[in-house]
Design a protein around this motif. Structure first.
Motif, PDB file in Angstrom:
ATOM      1  N   THR A   1       0.889  -1.081   0.187  1.00 38.62           N
ATOM      2  CA  THR A   1      -0.011  -0.083   0.148  1.00 38.62           C
ATOM      3  C   THR A   1       0.915   1.269  -0.006  1.00 38.62           C
ATOM      4  O   THR A   1       1.877   1.158   0.679  1.00 38.62           O
ATOM      5  N   ILE A   2       0.412   2.293  -0.847  1.00 40.00           N
ATOM      6  CA  ILE A   2       1.258   3.454  -0.971  1.00 40.00           C
ATOM      7  C   ILE A   2       0.644   4.323   0.065  1.00 40.00           C
ATOM      8  O   ILE A   2      -0.851   4.841  -0.356  1.00 40.00           O
ATOM      9  N   MET A   3       1.118   4.860   1.262  1.00 39.48           N
ATOM     10  CA  MET A   3       0.523   5.808   1.849  1.00 39.48           C
ATOM     11  C   MET A   3       0.233   7.197   1.531  1.00 39.48           C
ATOM     12  O   MET A   3      -0.727   7.715   1.715  1.00 39.48           O
ATOM     13  N   GLU A   4       1.441   7.676   0.751  1.00 38.18           N
ATOM     14  CA  GLU A   4       1.408   9.050   0.196  1.00 38.18           C
ATOM     15  C   GLU A   4       2.302   9.206  -0.777  1.00 38.18           C
ATOM     16  O   GLU A   4       3.586   8.696  -0.622  1.00 38.18           O
ATOM     17  N   SER A   5       2.276   9.937  -1.745  1.00 35.38           N
ATOM     18  CA  SER A   5       3.269  10.267  -2.697  1.00 35.38           C
ATOM     19  C   SER A   5       3.461  11.700  -2.794  1.00 35.38           C
ATOM     20  O   SER A   5       2.554  12.527  -3.174  1.00 35.38           O
TER      21      SER A   5
END
Ligand code: PHB
Length: 391
Positions: free
Chosen positions: A188-192
């Motif tokens: 899962t990508i939390m933030e970019s």
């Protein structure tokens, strides 16, 4: 034969022997001043080291490298310098290019001028699609980051990641590849988050990472002041102590470790070159740089690209002579295999991009000195962006 006749005969032979010898000029555009000047210096040192080992001529044709200072990411200046090198200086090859915008700025020009252009760094995947006259001897961000993101999920067991990149083309590639590979693996990508290219204050960015508490932080900043500052702030703002590892690419190279300081210890990176790769070319490159430029001189990705780029141009002149058609030089380079200090490499004949090993390393202290220790290798990686985005 009297002495005069002897002399005349010798002169005639020597004229015949060198009738086709020419000076082959190579124009190299890079930053030689300003915050990113290390790029120009590393390119030039490696070119000079290569010429010391291999000579300054090929079959009697002198190879002269003309250096031009572009200062930093400055596409207009890059184009202007390339025009001058082509029209005024009469170069046969164009090379250098630390930054993507500078490489992209010459695409139309080199196509029109039929000018073989050997990219020694600029790492955005799409560049080589913009002109048939480009060949790349560096890497693509996607090539490194695919390996890094796979390792992060599958080997390190990270499940949540945060990405922080420099807001320009290679950063976008790095972010896109990390998000794609890590997500496809199940993560899962939390933030970019994207920071302006000139950012050197990373305190607010690292505060945000700390709040988000990801399992790992993927960061890309162009090698130089932004990358040094990002590494330092990762440690000084407590992200490192909070157990959030930094996953990097070129940021941890040995040339920057003194400037970063012990903050760099423990950082993980995926790179196509490492000092500890055990082969003859790597030993020769490192020894020649030290001999010519002092004990402190160490190769980085700029050095290895300059070394291999010169090999490619020397081999092309050896095979086709000093004044072949530009497109013929490119044809020769397609499919070419080289024993590089980084291990075996090949110029992919379809894409003119590089196929090479990617090494995963960790910054460790060894004999009182910080260095990158390679602990895993993925062999002969192609640019995954081009595989995923066929023409
Ligand atoms: C790029 O502009 O393509 C670039 C610059 C510096 C790096 C990597 C990529 O360290």
């Amino acid at each position: 034969m009297n002495r005069l006749l002897c002399w005349a005969a010798a002169a005639a032979i020597s004229v015949a022997g060198t009738a086709h010898a020419e000076t082959v000029k190579v124009g190299l555009i890079a930053p030689f001043s300003g915050g990113f000047a290390i790029w120009g210096e590393q390119f030039q040192h490696a070119v000079e080291a290569f010429q010391k080992v291999n000579g300054t001529s090929v079959n009697g044709n002198e190879i002269e490298v003309i250096y031009r200072d572009v200062g930093g990411p400055d596409p207009a200046k890059s184009k202007q310098l390339a025009e001058e090198l082509i029209l005024r200086d009469g170069i046969k090859f164009l090379t250098g290019f630390a930054f993507t915008p500078n490489a992209l700025a010459v695409a139309e020009l080199i196509t029109e001028a039929n000018m073989p252009t050997v990219i020694m760094n600029a790492a955005t995947s799409v560049i080589t699609r913009k002109s048939p006259m480009y060949v790349r001897v560096s890497f693509t961000l996607s090539q490194q980051v695919e390996v890094l993101a796979n390792w992060a999920y599958k080997e390190a067991g990270y499940r949540n990641a945060y990405t922080l990149i420099s807001d320009y083309a290679p950063g976008h590639d790095g972010e896109g590849q990390f998000v794609k590979t890590f997500s496809e693996a199940g993560g899962t990508i939390m933030e970019s988050v994207r920071a302006p290219l000139s950012t050197t204050d990373f305190a607010p960015y690292m505060e945000n990472v700390l709040q988000a508490k990801p399992d790992a932080l993927f960061g890309f900043m162009p090698a130089g002041p932004p990358s040094i500052a990002m590494m330092q702030t990762w440690a000084s703002r407590g992200v490192k102590d909070a157990g959030i590892p930094l996953l990097a690419t070129g940021e941890t190279q040995e040339i920057f470790l003194d400037a970063i300081g012990e903050a760099a210890l423990g950082a993980i990176s995926a790179q196509h070159f490492s000092l500890d790769i055990d082969n003859e070319q790597n030993k020769l490159l490192q020894a020649t740089l030290k001999e010519m430029f002092g004990e402190k001189s160490v190769p980085d990705i700029a050095s290895v690209a300059a070394w291999d780029g010169m090999r490619l141009m020397y081999d092309a002149v050896a095979e086709l002579g000093p004044s072949a058609d530009g497109a013929a030089y490119i044809e020769f380079m397609k499919g070419r295999k080289i024993d590089s200090p980084r291990g075996p490499i090949m110029i992919d004949p379809q894409t003119r991009d590089i196929v090479q090993n990617i090494y995963i390393r960790k910054v460790v202290m060894k004999d009182g000195k910080m260095t990158n220790e390679t602990f895993a290798t993925v062999e002969q990686v192609k640019d995954p962006w081009k595989v995923a985005n066929p023409e």
